[in-house]
Design a protein around this motif. Structure first.
Motif, PDB file in Angstrom:
ATOM      1  N   ASP A 255      -9.448   1.202  62.326  1.00  0.00           N
ATOM      2  CA  ASP A 255      -9.682  -0.490  62.884  1.00  0.00           C
ATOM      3  C   ASP A 255      -9.997  -0.402  64.360  1.00  0.00           C
ATOM      4  O   ASP A 255     -10.664  -1.174  64.645  1.00  0.00           O
ATOM      5  N   GLU A 256      -9.170   0.356  65.054  1.00  0.00           N
ATOM      6  CA  GLU A 256      -9.335   0.110  66.437  1.00  0.00           C
ATOM      7  C   GLU A 256     -10.618   0.522  66.937  1.00  0.00           C
ATOM      8  O   GLU A 256     -10.945   0.013  68.017  1.00  0.00           O
ATOM      9  N   LYS A 257     -10.806   1.847  66.425  1.00  0.00           N
ATOM     10  CA  LYS A 257     -12.103   2.231  66.856  1.00  0.00           C
ATOM     11  C   LYS A 257     -13.357   1.350  66.411  1.00  0.00           C
ATOM     12  O   LYS A 257     -14.451   1.002  67.245  1.00  0.00           O
ATOM     13  N   LEU A 258     -13.211   0.751  65.243  1.00  0.00           N
ATOM     14  CA  LEU A 258     -14.230  -0.167  64.764  1.00  0.00           C
ATOM     15  C   LEU A 258     -14.304  -1.335  65.505  1.00  0.00           C
ATOM     16  O   LEU A 258     -15.282  -1.988  65.832  1.00  0.00           O
ATOM     17  N   THR A 259     -13.365  -2.164  66.022  1.00  0.00           N
ATOM     18  CA  THR A 259     -13.064  -3.212  66.790  1.00  0.00           C
ATOM     19  C   THR A 259     -13.667  -2.942  68.252  1.00  0.00           C
ATOM     20  O   THR A 259     -14.638  -3.717  68.592  1.00  0.00           O
ATOM     21  N   LYS A 260     -13.398  -1.684  68.728  1.00  0.00           N
ATOM     22  CA  LYS A 260     -14.171  -1.438  70.021  1.00  0.00           C
ATOM     23  C   LYS A 260     -15.540  -1.362  69.955  1.00  0.00           C
ATOM     24  O   LYS A 260     -16.226  -1.632  70.715  1.00  0.00           O
ATOM     25  N   LEU A 261     -16.235  -0.665  68.666  1.00  0.00           N
ATOM     26  CA  LEU A 261     -17.487  -0.578  68.379  1.00  0.00           C
ATOM     27  C   LEU A 261     -18.331  -1.871  68.364  1.00  0.00           C
ATOM     28  O   LEU A 261     -19.364  -2.278  68.924  1.00  0.00           O
ATOM     29  N   PHE A 262     -17.529  -2.961  67.801  1.00  0.00           N
ATOM     30  CA  PHE A 262     -18.265  -4.167  67.669  1.00  0.00           C
ATOM     31  C   PHE A 262     -18.214  -5.144  68.766  1.00  0.00           C
ATOM     32  O   PHE A 262     -18.800  -5.907  69.157  1.00  0.00           O
ATOM     33  N   LYS A 263     -17.056  -4.711  69.568  1.00  0.00           N
ATOM     34  CA  LYS A 263     -16.959  -5.464  70.990  1.00  0.00           C
ATOM     35  C   LYS A 263     -18.438  -4.930  71.885  1.00  0.00           C
ATOM     36  O   LYS A 263     -18.966  -5.844  72.502  1.00  0.00           O
ATOM     37  N   GLU A 264     -18.601  -3.719  71.851  1.00  0.00           N
ATOM     38  CA  GLU A 264     -19.771  -3.261  72.193  1.00  0.00           C
ATOM     39  C   GLU A 264     -21.061  -3.630  72.076  1.00  0.00           C
ATOM     40  O   GLU A 264     -21.895  -4.240  72.650  1.00  0.00           O
TER      41      GLU A 264
ATOM     42  N   THR B  18     -18.867 -14.551  56.920  1.00  0.00           N
ATOM     43  CA  THR B  18     -17.714 -13.279  56.927  1.00  0.00           C
ATOM     44  C   THR B  18     -17.407 -12.954  58.381  1.00  0.00           C
ATOM     45  O   THR B  18     -18.323 -12.985  59.123  1.00  0.00           O
ATOM     46  N   PRO B  19     -16.281 -12.772  58.589  1.00  0.00           N
ATOM     47  CA  PRO B  19     -15.893 -12.282  59.962  1.00  0.00           C
ATOM     48  C   PRO B  19     -16.382 -10.915  60.141  1.00  0.00           C
ATOM     49  O   PRO B  19     -16.182 -10.488  61.397  1.00  0.00           O
ATOM     50  N   ASP B  20     -16.880 -10.098  59.546  1.00  0.00           N
ATOM     51  CA  ASP B  20     -17.552  -8.867  59.549  1.00  0.00           C
ATOM     52  C   ASP B  20     -18.837  -8.984  60.273  1.00  0.00           C
ATOM     53  O   ASP B  20     -19.624  -9.382  59.718  1.00  0.00           O
ATOM     54  N   PRO B  21     -19.082  -8.363  61.587  1.00  0.00           N
ATOM     55  CA  PRO B  21     -20.521  -8.370  62.168  1.00  0.00           C
ATOM     56  C   PRO B  21     -21.478  -7.637  61.500  1.00  0.00           C
ATOM     57  O   PRO B  21     -22.643  -7.687  62.031  1.00  0.00           O
ATOM     58  N   ALA B  22     -21.346  -6.877  60.669  1.00  0.00           N
ATOM     59  CA  ALA B  22     -22.249  -5.622  60.141  1.00  0.00           C
ATOM     60  C   ALA B  22     -23.122  -6.452  59.316  1.00  0.00           C
ATOM     61  O   ALA B  22     -23.514  -5.911  57.961  1.00  0.00           O
ATOM     62  N   ALA B  23     -23.989  -7.338  59.685  1.00  0.00           N
ATOM     63  CA  ALA B  23     -25.234  -7.782  59.017  1.00  0.00           C
ATOM     64  C   ALA B  23     -26.260  -6.842  59.210  1.00  0.00           C
ATOM     65  O   ALA B  23     -27.307  -7.129  60.163  1.00  0.00           O
ATOM     66  N   GLU B  24     -26.570  -5.814  58.485  1.00  0.00           N
ATOM     67  CA  GLU B  24     -27.628  -4.546  58.834  1.00  0.00           C
ATOM     68  C   GLU B  24     -28.709  -5.253  58.351  1.00  0.00           C
ATOM     69  O   GLU B  24     -29.734  -4.689  59.095  1.00  0.00           O
ATOM     70  N   ASN B  25     -28.976  -6.166  57.450  1.00  0.00           N
ATOM     71  CA  ASN B  25     -30.230  -6.740  57.376  1.00  0.00           C
ATOM     72  C   ASN B  25     -31.070  -7.512  58.408  1.00  0.00           C
ATOM     73  O   ASN B  25     -32.176  -7.783  58.734  1.00  0.00           O
ATOM     74  N   VAL B  26     -30.078  -8.046  59.365  1.00  0.00           N
ATOM     75  CA  VAL B  26     -30.198  -8.677  60.624  1.00  0.00           C
ATOM     76  C   VAL B  26     -30.381  -7.729  62.002  1.00  0.00           C
ATOM     77  O   VAL B  26     -31.239  -7.638  62.597  1.00  0.00           O
TER      78      VAL B  26
ATOM     79  N   VAL C  42     -17.897 -15.641  68.571  1.00  0.00           N
ATOM     80  CA  VAL C  42     -17.049 -16.748  69.253  1.00  0.00           C
ATOM     81  C   VAL C  42     -15.800 -16.516  69.620  1.00  0.00           C
ATOM     82  O   VAL C  42     -15.228 -15.521  69.242  1.00  0.00           O
ATOM     83  N   PRO C  43     -15.137 -17.211  70.685  1.00  0.00           N
ATOM     84  CA  PRO C  43     -13.983 -16.937  71.482  1.00  0.00           C
ATOM     85  C   PRO C  43     -12.708 -16.573  70.270  1.00  0.00           C
ATOM     86  O   PRO C  43     -11.715 -15.708  70.707  1.00  0.00           O
ATOM     87  N   ASP C  44     -12.690 -17.221  69.164  1.00  0.00           N
ATOM     88  CA  ASP C  44     -11.764 -16.993  68.333  1.00  0.00           C
ATOM     89  C   ASP C  44     -11.733 -15.680  67.634  1.00  0.00           C
ATOM     90  O   ASP C  44     -10.719 -15.134  67.010  1.00  0.00           O
ATOM     91  N   SER C  45     -12.689 -14.888  67.564  1.00  0.00           N
ATOM     92  CA  SER C  45     -13.076 -13.698  67.018  1.00  0.00           C
ATOM     93  C   SER C  45     -12.327 -12.304  67.697  1.00  0.00           C
ATOM     94  O   SER C  45     -12.132 -12.321  68.676  1.00  0.00           O
ATOM     95  N   LYS C  46     -11.962 -11.495  66.776  1.00  0.00           N
ATOM     96  CA  LYS C  46     -11.252 -10.229  67.423  1.00  0.00           C
ATOM     97  C   LYS C  46     -12.083  -9.366  67.882  1.00  0.00           C
ATOM     98  O   LYS C  46     -11.867  -8.512  68.669  1.00  0.00           O
ATOM     99  N   TYR C  47     -13.439  -9.741  67.713  1.00  0.00           N
ATOM    100  CA  TYR C  47     -14.532  -8.725  68.568  1.00  0.00           C
ATOM    101  C   TYR C  47     -15.118  -9.386  69.504  1.00  0.00           C
ATOM    102  O   TYR C  47     -16.079  -8.849  70.021  1.00  0.00           O
ATOM    103  N   TYR C  48     -14.556 -10.464  70.278  1.00  0.00           N
ATOM    104  CA  TYR C  48     -14.929 -11.158  71.364  1.00  0.00           C
ATOM    105  C   TYR C  48     -14.184 -10.507  72.658  1.00  0.00           C
ATOM    106  O   TYR C  48     -12.973 -10.687  72.705  1.00  0.00           O
ATOM    107  N   ASP C  49     -14.871 -10.056  73.474  1.00  0.00           N
ATOM    108  CA  ASP C  49     -14.539  -9.391  74.592  1.00  0.00           C
ATOM    109  C   ASP C  49     -14.488 -10.461  75.657  1.00  0.00           C
ATOM    110  O   ASP C  49     -15.438 -10.645  76.436  1.00  0.00           O
TER     111      ASP C  49
END
Length: 579
Positions: free
Chosen positions: A519-528, A464-472, A355-362
């Motif tokens: 963290d900077e690289k992780l943020t970039k990856l999750f934005k992708e 959780t704010p972490d997008p890494a839901a691997e089971n999904v 969602v727009p409030d997320s740090k991973y939202y581009d």
């Protein structure tokens, strides 16, 4: 007499010395007044008091009040802040792995007076969470990419070290966010998963000890839950007051949310989460009711429309796997109408998981995609993709009429409304939709067990704010339900199973993120990752509602603007209530 007086003074001195020896958690709060009771409502009581076996929110919410972990959430929902542990760090090893260190505070005690030590931490992981068959969720969340557990070592009397042979990120969350259990209580109950499951049941309240701000004192099923201040809690305010401020928390167990709303309006409850439908009425009654409403940030885990890439009818799979088809459906959904008319404006249209409030939202990239309601755009996409309109009906390039069923939970009104809005819009594109609202458990069984569905409207929890839901998101994930692998579900047609390139890339991202510590690289990856979801409309996200709460004016929350990750009871030990 003098001897007795000397012994008494010596005893008092030793108690005071021990109290001063505590390495206090000093909380950024002052001016609060100790005492009073916070009255809350809930529609369900706990099913267990054991965090290792708990599978439901109703249990976890209560457990979190009497059991602490080494770290706690920050204001954004990430597990980074000191709790039982006063500090933590990680170091890369010379062998290419990583070690996570946690140092406990001195002077910690359980509510029964027993010392809380590093031995409790090691016991919790070695004897319970690291055992694959001990808990309902197994030990997967503690494994590295090579399926190995970390080595756990006692560095000194206050420090523990977890070492992986490979790089593993988020050790602060993995270990720091796990509730620590008392070895002196559980040591005789870890011989099997059954023995563990029979420990700290709701009938064993008297055996429960606390490390958190409150102690569970009473539970009457279907009636109430009572918690009292833990006198051994290790936190203080900036002005030196020992926390928690509150003497008690009393939950009243109510039959439904409507009853909870009535009890809040009557002044029987101090705080409650509210729906968008109830917000206008509650807002209008603030002055008379002596409460205030708070509009928080957007709830994560937006509702979505999902198409079954492995639908029972083979010709439909081609439509559902086609990104252009899904984009056309996305343009045909009037999201703003849903937000304005069904959420009273208390939300936002969304086009991706974040969602727009997320740090991973581009924001810039997603705004360029312009997934705003446009039937003309939807028609143009379908035409370019080879779909043909004949006598008001849409056909694919093979002559199959485009029609499908859509199902959702009958009890979730806004999902039913979305389905009806979408059905009407798609009809204007020549697509016939058969809408069937059904019971939630029946819907889940169709998705997970039989695969007999075309499209559904659902949401996945965004706790959780972490997008890494691997089971999904991984290809073989147990909740990768729109495109299950035949290795995961037998009902998937092996000969026709198809994995598009964007899903392969998402799978790669889920692997890469596990070892990315920067963290900077992780943020970039999750934005992708999030941009791929938006670009391909893998799932067609619809809306996100604001987190809404109503609170008695006498109650002083720690956070002024709650968000869905930390909620209004964030740092509940720092909440206080006027007399």
């Amino acid at each position: 007499m003098k001897k007795l007086l000397f012994v008494f003074i010596a005893l008092i001195s030793s108690i005071l010395f021990f109290a001063e020896d505590v390495e206090w958690l000093v909380v950024d709060v002052d001016g609060g007044v100790p005492g009073n009771t916070l009255f809350l409502g809930t529609t369900s009581g706990p099913k267990t008091l054991n965090p290792a076996t708990s599978q439901e929110t109703s249990s976890n919410d209560i457990i979190s009040l009497f059991l602490d972990s080494m770290l706690q959430q920050d204001q954004y929902g990430f597990v980074t802040q000191p709790a039982l542990a006063k500090s933590w760090k990680y170091e890369k090893t010379s062998e290419g792995g990583v070690s996570y260190y946690f140092t406990l505070r001195k002077g910690l005690k359980w509510s029964d007076g027993e010392p809380l030590t590093i031995d409790d931490v090691i016991f919790t992981f070695e004897k319970i969470y690291f055992k694959n068959d001990m808990t309902p969720n197994g030990n997967d969340s503690y494994l590295d990419s090579e399926k190995n557990l970390p080595i756990i070592e006692k560095v000194d009397n206050y420090t523990v070290k977890f070492t992986y042979k490979t790089l593993v990120r988020n050790g602060n969350g993995i270990f720091g966010g796990t509730s620590i259990l008392p070895k002196h209580i559980f040591k005789d109950h870890v011989s099997s998963s059954d023995a563990l499951a029979q420990t700290w049941t709701v009938d064993q309240l008297k055996s429960v000890v606390a490390s958190g701000p409150f102690i569970l004192k009473d539970y009457k099923e279907g009636v109430r839950i009572v918690l009292e201040k833990n006198p051994n809690y290790y936190a203080k305010s900036k002005d030196g007051i020992r926390l928690p401020y509150l003497d008690k928390i009393i939950y009243t167990i109510l039959p439904n949310n409507q009853t909870e709303l009535l009890r809040f309006k009557a002044g029987d409850l101090d705080l409650m989460g509210i729906t968008a439908n109830d917000y206008p009425t509650l807002k209008a009654g603030e002055e008379e009711g002596n409460y205030k409403t708070i509009v928080g940030e957007l709830n994560p885990g937006p509702s979505f429309i999902a198409f079954n890439f492995n639908a029972p009818e083979k010709y439909k799979r081609a439509w559902f796997r086609d990104s252009e088809f899904r984009k056309a459906v996305s343009f045909a959904l009037d999201r703003n109408s849903v937000v304005d008319n069904m959420l009273n404006g208390m939300g936002a249209a969304v086009f991706s998981r974040e969602v727009p409030d997320s740090k991973y939202y581009d924001e810039e990239t997603i705004n360029r995609m312009h997934y705003k309601y446009s039937l003309s755009k939807a028609k143009s996409i379908l035409r370019k993709a080879g779909y043909v309109l004949k006598n008001g009906k849409l056909f694919d390039k093979f002559g199959n009429q485009v029609t499908f069923s859509i199902e959702t939970n009958v009890s979730t009104e806004v999902w039913v409304d979305i389905a009806n809005i979408l059905k009407d819009s798609l009809q204007k594109l020549g697509i016939d939709v058969i809408f069937t609202p059904i019971q939630f458990n029946t819907l889940v069984q169709k998705i997970i067990t039989t695969g007999q569905w075309d499209a559904v409207i659902l949401r996945l929890s965004g706790d959780t704010p972490d997008p890494a839901a691997e089971n999904v998101w991984t290809l073989k994930g147990g909740l990768h339900f729109w495109n299950f692998s035949p290795e995961t579900k037998e009902f998937v047609d092996k000969e026709d199973y198809f994995v598009p390139d964007y899903e392969k890339r998402i799978d790669e991202i889920m692997v890469q993120q596990k070892t990315l510590l920067d963290d900077e690289k992780l943020t970039k990856l999750f934005k992708e990752f999030n941009n791929i979801l938006a670009e391909e409309q893998v799932l067609i996200y619809t809306f996100a509602q604001n987190y809404l709460v109503a609170v008695n004016n006498k109650v002083h929350l720690y956070t002024k603007k709650p968000n869905p990750y930390i909620k209004s009871t964030y740092r509940i030990y720092a909440i206080w209530k006027e007399n």
